[in-house]
Structure formats: C-alpha cells, structure tokens
Design a protein around this motif. Structure first.
Motif, PDB file in Angstrom:
ATOM      1  N   LEU A   3       0.790  -1.228   0.000  1.00  0.00           N
ATOM      2  CA  LEU A   3       0.000   0.000   0.000  1.00  0.00           C
ATOM      3  C   LEU A   3       0.827   1.284   0.000  1.00  0.00           C
ATOM      4  CD1 LEU A   3      -2.774  -1.069   2.544  1.00  0.00           C
ATOM      5  CD2 LEU A   3      -2.844  -1.166   0.049  1.00  0.00           C
ATOM      6  N   HIS A   4       2.154   1.169   0.196  1.00  0.00           N
ATOM      7  CA  HIS A   4       3.052   2.337   0.168  1.00  0.00           C
ATOM      8  C   HIS A   4       2.593   3.414   1.166  1.00  0.00           C
ATOM      9  CE1 HIS A   4       4.678   0.447  -3.420  1.00  0.00           C
ATOM     10  NE2 HIS A   4       3.472   0.439  -3.947  1.00  0.00           N
ATOM     11  N   LEU A   5       2.489   3.016   2.412  1.00  0.00           N
ATOM     12  CA  LEU A   5       1.987   3.911   3.452  1.00  0.00           C
ATOM     13  C   LEU A   5       3.074   4.786   4.068  1.00  0.00           C
ATOM     14  CD1 LEU A   5      -0.266   1.382   5.418  1.00  0.00           C
ATOM     15  CD2 LEU A   5      -1.019   3.056   3.717  1.00  0.00           C
ATOM     16  N   LEU A   6       4.282   4.221   4.206  1.00  0.00           N
ATOM     17  CA  LEU A   6       5.322   4.868   5.000  1.00  0.00           C
ATOM     18  C   LEU A   6       6.377   5.504   4.114  1.00  0.00           C
ATOM     19  CD1 LEU A   6       5.571   1.978   7.576  1.00  0.00           C
ATOM     20  CD2 LEU A   6       4.681   4.258   8.050  1.00  0.00           C
ATOM     21  N   LYS A   7       6.627   6.800   4.369  1.00  0.00           N
ATOM     22  CA  LYS A   7       7.607   7.558   3.589  1.00  0.00           C
ATOM     23  C   LYS A   7       8.424   8.442   4.521  1.00  0.00           C
ATOM     24  CE  LYS A   7       4.384   7.813  -0.345  1.00  0.00           C
ATOM     25  NZ  LYS A   7       3.287   7.107   0.349  1.00  0.00           N
ATOM     26  N   PRO A   8       9.704   8.669   4.190  1.00  0.00           N
ATOM     27  CA  PRO A   8      10.528   9.562   5.007  1.00  0.00           C
ATOM     28  C   PRO A   8       9.855  10.914   5.209  1.00  0.00           C
ATOM     29  CG  PRO A   8      11.877   8.423   3.392  1.00  0.00           C
ATOM     30  CD  PRO A   8      10.446   8.099   3.054  1.00  0.00           C
ATOM     31  N   GLY A   9      10.085  11.497   6.376  1.00  0.00           N
ATOM     32  CA  GLY A   9       9.532  12.805   6.692  1.00  0.00           C
ATOM     33  C   GLY A   9       8.205  12.762   7.422  1.00  0.00           C
ATOM     34  N   GLN A  10       7.617  11.573   7.543  1.00  0.00           N
ATOM     35  CA  GLN A  10       6.305  11.461   8.172  1.00  0.00           C
ATOM     36  C   GLN A  10       6.390  11.461   9.695  1.00  0.00           C
ATOM     37  OE1 GLN A  10       4.928   7.752   6.455  1.00  0.00           O
ATOM     38  NE2 GLN A  10       3.657   8.818   4.938  1.00  0.00           N
ATOM     39  N   LEU A  11       5.211  11.684  10.320  1.00  0.00           N
ATOM     40  CA  LEU A  11       5.026  11.466  11.756  1.00  0.00           C
ATOM     41  C   LEU A  11       4.193  10.201  11.894  1.00  0.00           C
ATOM     42  CD1 LEU A  11       4.930  12.075  14.778  1.00  0.00           C
ATOM     43  CD2 LEU A  11       3.108  13.744  14.322  1.00  0.00           C
ATOM     44  N   VAL A  12       4.756   9.199  12.559  1.00  0.00           N
ATOM     45  CA  VAL A  12       4.090   7.907  12.727  1.00  0.00           C
ATOM     46  C   VAL A  12       3.929   7.615  14.217  1.00  0.00           C
ATOM     47  CG1 VAL A  12       4.283   5.411  12.353  1.00  0.00           C
ATOM     48  CG2 VAL A  12       4.990   7.001  10.556  1.00  0.00           C
ATOM     49  N   VAL A  51       9.845   1.118  10.793  1.00  0.00           N
ATOM     50  CA  VAL A  51       9.588   2.513  10.417  1.00  0.00           C
ATOM     51  C   VAL A  51      10.867   3.322  10.509  1.00  0.00           C
ATOM     52  CG1 VAL A  51       8.258   4.591  10.928  1.00  0.00           C
ATOM     53  CG2 VAL A  51       7.186   2.348  11.191  1.00  0.00           C
ATOM     54  N   ARG A  52      11.633   3.104  11.574  1.00  0.00           N
ATOM     55  CA  ARG A  52      12.884   3.838  11.774  1.00  0.00           C
ATOM     56  C   ARG A  52      13.849   3.614  10.592  1.00  0.00           C
ATOM     57  NH1 ARG A  52      17.145   5.701  11.804  1.00  0.00           N
ATOM     58  NH2 ARG A  52      18.459   6.341  13.517  1.00  0.00           N
ATOM     59  N   ARG A  53      13.892   2.384  10.106  1.00  0.00           N
ATOM     60  CA  ARG A  53      14.766   2.075   8.970  1.00  0.00           C
ATOM     61  C   ARG A  53      14.236   2.696   7.679  1.00  0.00           C
ATOM     62  NH1 ARG A  53      16.953  -4.135  10.063  1.00  0.00           N
ATOM     63  NH2 ARG A  53      17.362  -3.840  12.286  1.00  0.00           N
ATOM     64  N   LYS A  54      12.923   2.778   7.547  1.00  0.00           N
ATOM     65  CA  LYS A  54      12.329   3.441   6.380  1.00  0.00           C
ATOM     66  C   LYS A  54      12.690   4.922   6.347  1.00  0.00           C
ATOM     67  CE  LYS A  54       9.224   2.605   3.832  1.00  0.00           C
ATOM     68  NZ  LYS A  54       8.990   2.204   2.429  1.00  0.00           N
ATOM     69  N   PHE A  55      12.882   5.495   7.534  1.00  0.00           N
ATOM     70  CA  PHE A  55      13.148   6.926   7.643  1.00  0.00           C
ATOM     71  C   PHE A  55      14.637   7.258   7.585  1.00  0.00           C
ATOM     72  CE2 PHE A  55       9.011   8.087  10.108  1.00  0.00           C
ATOM     73  CZ  PHE A  55       8.276   7.723   8.993  1.00  0.00           C
ATOM     74  N   ALA A  56      15.496   6.245   7.473  1.00  0.00           N
ATOM     75  CA  ALA A  56      16.926   6.502   7.364  1.00  0.00           C
ATOM     76  C   ALA A  56      17.207   7.169   6.024  1.00  0.00           C
ATOM     77  CB  ALA A  56      17.713   5.204   7.479  1.00  0.00           C
ATOM     78  N   PRO A  57      17.969   8.248   6.002  1.00  0.00           N
ATOM     79  CA  PRO A  57      18.247   8.943   4.747  1.00  0.00           C
ATOM     80  C   PRO A  57      18.873   8.023   3.708  1.00  0.00           C
ATOM     81  CG  PRO A  57      18.997  10.241   6.615  1.00  0.00           C
ATOM     82  CD  PRO A  57      18.599   8.897   7.152  1.00  0.00           C
ATOM     83  N   THR A  78       9.530  11.235  12.246  1.00  0.00           N
ATOM     84  CA  THR A  78       9.300  11.143  13.684  1.00  0.00           C
ATOM     85  C   THR A  78       8.511   9.883  13.989  1.00  0.00           C
ATOM     86  OG1 THR A  78       9.237  13.561  13.861  1.00  0.00           O
ATOM     87  CG2 THR A  78       8.319  12.308  15.701  1.00  0.00           C
ATOM     88  N   VAL A  79       8.993   9.114  14.964  1.00  0.00           N
ATOM     89  CA  VAL A  79       8.287   7.908  15.398  1.00  0.00           C
ATOM     90  C   VAL A  79       8.010   8.031  16.891  1.00  0.00           C
ATOM     91  CG1 VAL A  79       8.275   5.391  15.457  1.00  0.00           C
ATOM     92  CG2 VAL A  79       9.620   6.585  13.711  1.00  0.00           C
ATOM     93  N   ILE A  80       6.732   7.951  17.253  1.00  0.00           N
ATOM     94  CA  ILE A  80       6.319   7.956  18.655  1.00  0.00           C
ATOM     95  C   ILE A  80       5.707   6.587  18.940  1.00  0.00           C
ATOM     96  CG2 ILE A  80       4.880   9.026  20.422  1.00  0.00           C
ATOM     97  CD1 ILE A  80       4.866  11.573  18.659  1.00  0.00           C
TER      98      ILE A  80
END
Length: 225
Positions: free
Chosen positions: A47-56, A70-76, A92-94
């Motif tokens: 579904l391509h839900l998670l992208k860098p720059g998001q708040l999850v 999620v943290r690995r998805k957000f790695a530059p 951001t991951v909370i």
C-alpha cells in the motif's frame, strides 16, 4: 499426568514451529526484535503507506519490531542506501506500550496503558498538535478464552485507535490496526468503513496460518457528523 504430557507436547510443537519459522530466522539475520516486522513490511510494500519525513504513531509497540521497521524506512538514502538502524532520521516515530522495551535510537517511547486518560494525554503532548501521517496499531489484550469477553476487549482497543486517528490523523492519513476474525469482526469492519474512505483487510504471509489475526487498513478520514 496426561495434562502435563499434553502441555509438554504443545510446548515442543510451538518451539519447533518457532525455531523453524523462516520469518523468525530472517528477523534474527536482519536484526529485528520480532517476526512481526515482516507483517508491517508486507502491508507497507503493498500500500506504500510509510515515507521519510512522516510522523508515525506506533500503538502496542513492544518489543519494538514495527518501530524498527519505520525507523529504517526513515533513514536517509545517503546512509548506506537507506535502512540504517542508527544515525540520522528523516521523520518522527512515537511509540507507546504498556510494557517497556529497549530504546530504539530516534524513537520517542511512552510507557503506559493506552486506555488511561493520563497516558493518552502524554501521547497527545508528544504529538504536539502536528498532523499524524500514519497510526500503526499491533495492540492486543490478554485473552481469557471467553469469546464474548475477548471480543469486547479487542473491540475497545480498536475503537480507541480509531478515535485517536480521527482526532490526530491528517485528512489523507492511514490507520493500520490488528483485529481478529470471530465475534465482533464485522462490527469493526463497519467501524472502519464509517471512519475511512478506503478500507482494506490484509492477512500478511508473515502472519501464521493458524492465527485468526488480520489487519484492517483505513485511508482517508471521512468527516464525522
């Protein structure tokens, strides 16, 4: 004595399934804390839900496999091609759970019961008025084996996740929520359909065949009356 023997057989069968499980082996190889990471990975890749720059927001986060993913998805992308478990984080991951877990670099963890107002207030303070892009919920209650009682507990957690999403998701945001087939399942699907423009149930390959769990994905909030 027969009961003990049966119990030992069940434990041995579970242990055998666990040790030989390809997702368990893959999690150990790739450094995930649990095979559950691959459930979210399958959902995300479809579904391509998670992208860098998001708040999850990760509800029911322990032991941390979903937050790790999620943290690995957000790695530059310039950091070893992306997917780094440490270092810079574009997003951001909370994470929240009743149980504690070992810290994950860059993940803001809140320990507490999502059903309690004080804990929910702490989560809302961490969100700090920012629109949330994706809420992921792997929450599940301790099951008693009494179907009606268990269905009510499951439904309550799902309802809380939907309510939080209605209050904090951006209009085109998404909620991924674990549910279970059985009593109350159709009502939870109806709840999602009344809350989101698009609803999709997904049973990832990484979810064991014997398990009644599935995941409901709601995208695009409907305006509430």
């Amino acid at each position: 004595m027969k009961i003990k023997t049966k119990s030992k057989k069940v434990n041995k069968a579970w242990l055998h399934d666990h040790v030989t499980d390809p997702y368990v082996r893959l999690a150990q190889k790739e450094g995930y804390r649990a095979r559950a990471a691959y459930k979210l990975k399958e959902i995300d890749e479809e579904l391509h839900l998670l992208k860098p720059g998001q708040l999850v927001v990760d509800l029911g986060a322990a032991p941390g496999a979903w937050s790790q993913y999620v943290r690995r998805k957000f790695a530059p992308r310039d950091a070893a091609g992306g997917g780094a478990a440490v270092g810079a984080l574009n997003g951001t991951v909370i994470a929240l759970d009743l149980l504690d877990f070992e810290p994950i670099e860059g993940v803001h963890f809140i320990q507490g019961d999502f059903r309690e107002e004080a804990v929910l207030a702490e989560l809302q303070a961490a969100v700090n008025g920012r629109p949330v892009d994706v809420v992921i919920s792997d929450m599940a209650p301790n099951l008693s084996g009494i179907e009606v009682s268990d269905a009510a507990r499951i439904a309550h957690l799902v309802e809380l996740a939907v309510e939080f999403s209605q209050q904090h998701l951006r209009p085109d945001g998404a909620l991924v929520c674990k549910v279970f087939h059985g009593s109350g399942y159709s009502q939870l699907v109806d709840l999602f359909r009344s809350s989101f423009r698009t609803v999709k149930p997904i049973k990832p390959k990484a979810s064991r065949d014997k398990s009644s769990e599935t995941f409901l994905v709601g995208r695009g909030l409907k305006q509430q009356a």
